[in-house]
Design an enzyme around this catalytic site. Structure first.
Site, PDB file in Angstrom:
ATOM      1  N   THR A  67      -5.349  -8.354   2.979  1.00 39.07           N
ATOM      2  CA  THR A  67      -4.358  -7.695   2.183  1.00 39.07           C
ATOM      3  C   THR A  67      -3.631  -8.792   1.189  1.00 39.07           C
ATOM      4  O   THR A  67      -3.522  -9.823   1.690  1.00 39.07           O
ATOM      5  CB  THR A  67      -3.254  -7.148   3.209  1.00 39.07           C
ATOM      6  OG1 THR A  67      -4.042  -6.242   4.177  1.00 39.07           O
ATOM      7  CG2 THR A  67      -2.173  -6.463   2.350  1.00 39.07           C
TER       8      THR A  67
ATOM      9  N   ALA B 148      -7.849 -12.166   6.579  1.00 38.96           N
ATOM     10  CA  ALA B 148      -7.006 -12.250   5.302  1.00 38.96           C
ATOM     11  C   ALA B 148      -7.673 -11.526   4.114  1.00 38.96           C
ATOM     12  O   ALA B 148      -8.358 -11.745   3.620  1.00 38.96           O
ATOM     13  CB  ALA B 148      -6.829 -13.622   5.090  1.00 38.96           C
TER      14      ALA B 148
ATOM     15  N   GLU C 271      -4.427  -1.954   9.402  1.00 41.90           N
ATOM     16  CA  GLU C 271      -5.755  -1.442   9.312  1.00 41.90           C
ATOM     17  C   GLU C 271      -5.948  -0.130   8.823  1.00 41.90           C
ATOM     18  O   GLU C 271      -6.684   0.496   9.303  1.00 41.90           O
ATOM     19  CB  GLU C 271      -6.411  -1.812  10.882  1.00 41.90           C
ATOM     20  CG  GLU C 271      -6.547  -3.149  11.397  1.00 41.90           C
ATOM     21  CD  GLU C 271      -7.216  -3.415  12.555  1.00 41.90           C
ATOM     22  OE1 GLU C 271      -8.223  -2.685  12.718  1.00 41.90           O
ATOM     23  OE2 GLU C 271      -6.616  -4.113  13.474  1.00 41.90           O
TER      24      GLU C 271
HETATM   25  C1  LIG Z   1       2.467  -6.468  11.099  1.00 33.50           C
HETATM   26  C2  LIG Z   1       1.264  -6.339  10.103  1.00 33.50           C
HETATM   27  C3  LIG Z   1       0.156  -6.835  10.082  1.00 33.50           C
HETATM   28  C4  LIG Z   1      -0.951  -7.026   9.439  1.00 33.50           C
HETATM   29  N1  LIG Z   1      -2.251  -7.571   9.714  1.00 33.50           N
HETATM   30  C5  LIG Z   1      -3.116  -7.711   8.792  1.00 33.50           C
HETATM   31  C6  LIG Z   1      -4.219  -8.535   8.765  1.00 33.50           C
HETATM   32  O1  LIG Z   1      -4.328  -9.384   9.762  1.00 33.50           O
HETATM   33  N2  LIG Z   1      -5.051  -8.736   7.790  1.00 33.50           N
HETATM   34  C7  LIG Z   1      -4.966  -8.058   6.668  1.00 33.50           C
HETATM   35  O2  LIG Z   1      -5.594  -8.367   5.874  1.00 33.50           O
HETATM   36  N3  LIG Z   1      -3.877  -7.090   6.497  1.00 33.50           N
HETATM   37  C8  LIG Z   1      -2.940  -6.757   7.268  1.00 33.50           C
HETATM   38  N4  LIG Z   1      -1.991  -5.881   7.432  1.00 33.50           N
HETATM   39  C9  LIG Z   1      -1.752  -5.310   6.152  1.00 33.50           C
HETATM   40  C10 LIG Z   1      -1.801  -3.782   6.441  1.00 33.50           C
HETATM   41  O3  LIG Z   1      -3.352  -3.431   6.607  1.00 33.50           O
HETATM   42  C11 LIG Z   1      -1.377  -3.230   4.908  1.00 33.50           C
HETATM   43  O4  LIG Z   1      -0.072  -3.401   5.083  1.00 33.50           O
HETATM   44  C12 LIG Z   1      -1.991  -1.846   4.742  1.00 33.50           C
HETATM   45  O5  LIG Z   1      -3.210  -1.445   4.634  1.00 33.50           O
HETATM   46  C13 LIG Z   1      -1.147  -0.971   3.810  1.00 33.50           C
HETATM   47  O6  LIG Z   1      -1.110  -1.591   2.667  1.00 33.50           O
HETATM   48  P1  LIG Z   1       0.297  -1.976   1.758  1.00 33.50           P
HETATM   49  O7  LIG Z   1       1.130  -2.641   2.701  1.00 33.50           O
HETATM   50  O8  LIG Z   1      -0.162  -3.113   0.662  1.00 33.50           O
HETATM   51  O9  LIG Z   1       0.764  -0.594   1.350  1.00 33.50           O
HETATM   52  P2  LIG Z   1       0.088   0.293  -0.176  1.00 33.50           P
HETATM   53  O10 LIG Z   1      -1.324   0.035  -0.093  1.00 33.50           O
HETATM   54  O11 LIG Z   1       1.160  -0.367  -1.123  1.00 33.50           O
HETATM   55  O12 LIG Z   1       0.539   1.430   0.485  1.00 33.50           O
HETATM   56  C14 LIG Z   1       1.877   2.103   0.331  1.00 33.50           C
HETATM   57  C15 LIG Z   1       1.724   3.583   0.913  1.00 33.50           C
HETATM   58  O13 LIG Z   1       1.003   4.356   0.008  1.00 33.50           O
HETATM   59  C16 LIG Z   1       0.117   4.978   0.683  1.00 33.50           C
HETATM   60  N5  LIG Z   1      -1.103   5.236  -0.335  1.00 33.50           N
HETATM   61  C17 LIG Z   1      -1.463   4.293  -0.949  1.00 33.50           C
HETATM   62  N6  LIG Z   1      -2.546   4.720  -1.542  1.00 33.50           N
HETATM   63  C18 LIG Z   1      -2.683   5.899  -0.964  1.00 33.50           C
HETATM   64  C19 LIG Z   1      -3.525   7.148  -1.633  1.00 33.50           C
HETATM   65  N7  LIG Z   1      -4.425   7.085  -2.203  1.00 33.50           N
HETATM   66  N8  LIG Z   1      -3.290   8.480  -1.053  1.00 33.50           N
HETATM   67  C20 LIG Z   1      -2.179   8.486  -0.286  1.00 33.50           C
HETATM   68  N9  LIG Z   1      -1.210   7.575   0.180  1.00 33.50           N
HETATM   69  C21 LIG Z   1      -1.457   6.274  -0.236  1.00 33.50           C
HETATM   70  C22 LIG Z   1       0.076   4.282   2.091  1.00 33.50           C
HETATM   71  O14 LIG Z   1      -0.409   5.178   2.830  1.00 33.50           O
HETATM   72  C23 LIG Z   1       1.379   3.637   2.303  1.00 33.50           C
HETATM   73  O15 LIG Z   1       1.954   4.618   3.084  1.00 33.50           O
HETATM   74  C24 LIG Z   1      -0.884  -6.056   8.393  1.00 33.50           C
HETATM   75  C25 LIG Z   1       0.555  -5.503   8.095  1.00 33.50           C
HETATM   76  C26 LIG Z   1       1.591  -5.394   8.666  1.00 33.50           C
HETATM   77  C27 LIG Z   1       2.583  -4.842   8.519  1.00 33.50           C
END
Ligand SMILES: Cc1cc2nc3c(=O)[nH]c(=O)nc-3n(C[C@H](O)[C@H](O)[C@H](O)COP(=O)(O)OP(=O)(O)OC[C@H]3O[C@@H](n4cnc5c(N)ncnc54)[C@H](O)[C@@H]3O)c2cc1C
Length: 399
Positions: A135, A133, A376
């Site tokens: 995110t 956990a 990831e």
């Molecule tokens: C089905 C599913 C399972 C998951 N399982 C887990 C889990 O088990 N444990 C866990 O901790 N998390 C988990 N996640 C979370 C996942 O790792 C995050 O969704 C992911 O890291 C992106 O974070 P965010 O959704 O907050 O997007 P944001 O961080 O808000 O980013 C949104 C967009 O902006 C882009 N972006 C952000 N910063 C930059 C930058 N500096 N430069 C260029 N582009 C950028 C990103 O690439 C993305 O396209 C899961 C997600 C999903 C959908």
């Protein structure tokens, strides 16, 4: 130097006959004992207990875990091959099992002997379900910006915070949880710590399951930690080093997500080729048309390139070439998942109308791969890792 890598030898990939024998036995098992459950499982949003039990009996749950902690002691390449084969049959199952590595890596690298003995064997044997956990609702890419707090009070920590999109979140027994123990100092990443939290600890709440477009049988949930009292001995490693441990964890698990991309791509290639052979249009099989042949040829080329990248990243991990493995893993993760998406789109196109029906199983691959591109570390973030690590290695500069 073959920038950003040391030399040409860096590019060798070491696959043995044992790896291939392992692949064959796993494929046979998955097609026989797991494939029959996929459609129903995806409809109902669960992976049946009998599937998990058969995976456990085969010793596949803890493939990457050392034998002394109840696993199989397999190398990274075996883990990648297993993940590819499981995903080829059932991507949701690969997502669920992939968390065994995500949960275990930080404990194996930085945990105490007591933590390893208590938490790893039941997870490796499939007796307990793990989750990581990290995110939060306010952001996943920017791990350093997390808001969850853990306050030390005598012999325990009190955790408060919210975590979102957590795979296995609603069904886990154990969670590795990140939370801030002190404000960031001169560096934003400082002050984050990592803990092992048990589901039964008062204050651990599953806010709800999150419905996603794909990986329908994988349980994705939002969690709340409200005044959760965690014994101080459940701190992993050093206080304040949790960000670094999280990054190391993702470095080690990314070849697995690349392998998930390979599994999706492989399933799509097989489906497109067999459909093109059996379906006729204008009195000739689809495969006889050059525009169809081109789609298959391009797909076979791209999947081969993705496989080489993925096996190479795993080989670098197995050789202990850490810095180079980090770059290669990010390359493999983004490339394999992007290539898989392209291949699935071609498979849908070759299937015509049947490609967008739910009965052929091709459209499901598109829904699943979209998630693999994000979790990831979204693919944009993989590209940042590649450029930052390269700048550091080649120019000695931090970007
Ligand atoms: C089905 C599913 C399972 C998951 N399982 C887990 C889990 O088990 N444990 C866990 O901790 N998390 C988990 N996640 C979370 C996942 O790792 C995050 O969704 C992911 O890291 C992106 O974070 P965010 O959704 O907050 O997007 P944001 O961080 O808000 O980013 C949104 C967009 O902006 C882009 N972006 C952000 N910063 C930059 C930058 N500096 N430069 C260029 N582009 C950028 C990103 O690439 C993305 O396209 C899961 C997600 C999903 C959908």
């Amino acid at each position: 130097m073959v920038a950003p890598f040391r030399d040409s030898e860096t590019f060798s990939v070491t696959v043995s006959e044992d790896h291939e024998l392992f692949r064959r036995s796993v494929r046979e098992f998955l097609e026989r004992d797991v494939m029959p459950y996929v459609e129903k499982g995806e409809r109902e949003g669960t992976i049946p207990e009998e599937v998990l039990q058969s995976i456990n009996q085969m010793g596949l749950t803890g493939i990457s875990i050392p034998k002394e902690y109840g696993g199989q002691g397999g190398d990274m390449l075996s883990t990648v091959i297993l993940t590819e084969e499981i995903t080829r049959v059932w991507p949701s199952l690969a997502a669920r099992l992939g968390i065994v590595s995500l949960f275990s890596i930080p404990i194996l690298l930085h945990g105490t002997e007591e933590q390893k003995k208590r938490y790893i064997p039941p997870v490796a044997k499939g007796e307990k379900t793990p989750a990581l956990a990290n995110t939060e609702p306010t952001g996943g890419s920017d791990v350093a910006g997390m808001k969850s707090l853990a306050k030390r009070i005598n012999d325990h920590y009190v955790i408060n915070g919210r975590k979102i999109f957590i795979t296995n979140g609603g069904i886990a027994d154990y969670y590795v949880v990140t939370a801030r123990t002190s404000p960031p100092g001169d560096k934003r990443w400082k002050g984050i710590s990592m803990f092992i939290v048990e589901r039964e600890m008062p204050g651990v709440k599953v806010v709800g399951r999150i419905e996603t477009m794909g990986l329908k049988s994988s349980n994705t949930a939002e969690l709340a930690f409200e005044e959760v009292k965690v014994p101080a001995e459940n701190l992993i490693g050093e206080e304040g080093m949790g960000f670094m441990y999280a990054m190391e964890t993702f470095d080690g698990s990314r070849p697995g997500v690349a392998a998930q991309g390979l599994g999706v791509a492989q399933a799509a290639v097989e489906k497109m080729a067999s459909y093109a052979i059996q379906r006729s249009a204008f009195d000739a099989p689809l495969i006889s048309y050059q525009m169809v042949q081109e789609k298959i040829a391009e797909s076979l080329t791209e999947i081969s390139a993705a496989r080489l990248l993925t096996y190479w990243a795993a080989t670098l991990h197995d050789k202990g070439r850490k810095d180079e493995a980090i770059i290669a893993s990010s390359m493999a993760k983004y490339f394999a998942t992007e290539v898989a998406e392209k291949i699935v789109l071609r498979a849908i196109s070759i299937h015509g109308g049947y490609g967008v029906t739910t009965s052929t199983g091709v459209e499901r691959l598109l829904r699943d791969i979209e998630i693999m591109k994000i979790y990831e570390g979204a693919n944009d973030i993989q590209k940042l890792v590649i450029i930052r690590e390269t700048a550091r290695r080649l120019l000695g500069i931090k970007m």
